[in-house]
Design an enzyme around this catalytic site. Structure first.
Site, PDB file in Angstrom:
ATOM      1  N   ARG A  38       0.819  -1.342   0.193  1.00  0.00           N
ATOM      2  CA  ARG A  38      -0.062   0.036   0.125  1.00  0.00           C
ATOM      3  C   ARG A  38       1.002   1.085  -0.081  1.00  0.00           C
ATOM      4  O   ARG A  38       0.415   2.138  -0.733  1.00  0.00           O
ATOM      5  CB  ARG A  38      -1.101  -0.026   1.188  1.00  0.00           C
ATOM      6  CG  ARG A  38      -1.999  -1.111   1.031  1.00  0.00           C
ATOM      7  CD  ARG A  38      -2.691  -0.904   2.167  1.00  0.00           C
ATOM      8  NE  ARG A  38      -2.045  -1.094   3.466  1.00  0.00           N
ATOM      9  CZ  ARG A  38      -2.376  -0.557   4.754  1.00  0.00           C
ATOM     10  NH1 ARG A  38      -3.343   0.184   4.967  1.00  0.00           N
ATOM     11  NH2 ARG A  38      -1.465  -0.730   5.645  1.00  0.00           N
ATOM     12  N   ASN A  45      -6.065  -3.013   2.316  1.00  0.00           N
ATOM     13  CA  ASN A  45      -5.855  -4.205   2.370  1.00  0.00           C
ATOM     14  C   ASN A  45      -7.349  -4.912   2.710  1.00  0.00           C
ATOM     15  O   ASN A  45      -8.168  -4.219   3.535  1.00  0.00           O
ATOM     16  CB  ASN A  45      -5.143  -4.535   3.787  1.00  0.00           C
ATOM     17  CG  ASN A  45      -3.510  -4.633   3.685  1.00  0.00           C
ATOM     18  OD1 ASN A  45      -3.179  -4.351   2.307  1.00  0.00           O
ATOM     19  ND2 ASN A  45      -2.896  -4.310   4.475  1.00  0.00           N
TER      20      ASN A  45
END
Length: 93
Positions: free
Chosen positions: A21, A40
């Site tokens: 990320r 996520n």
């Protein structure tokens, strides 16, 4: 013509717990003029939503599919749509 679009991508593989990320956000900021997030998911995938010029969204998608990502990407599924707005910058969620 570089129309504004919304890219939603689901990245599968070993993409959680490896900085995926963070690197996605860094790449979106480097590409520029993109707003959205990387998140996520409970099933181990990462969802990426990016809104901005089509060319910039394609650049981010190309990076998501490249060998330059952290971890291991087994595949990316994407859909394209109309921007919904409401994002300020590019965030990790």
């Amino acid at each position: 013509m570089n129309e504004e679009v919304r890219l939603t991508a689901w990245v599968r593989g070993r993409v959680q717990g490896v900085g995926f990320r963070w690197f996605t956000r860094a790449n979106a900021l480097e590409i520029g003029d993109l707003a959205g997030f990387a998140l996520n998911l409970d099933d181990g995938r990462v969802q990426v939503v990016a809104e901005g010029p089509r060319e910039n969204c394609h650049r981010l998608l190309d990076w998501l599919r490249s060998a330059d990502t952290p971890g291991r990407v087994d595949g990316v599924t994407e859909i394209w749509g109309t921007p919904r707005g409401g994002y300020t910058g590019f965030a990790m969620r």
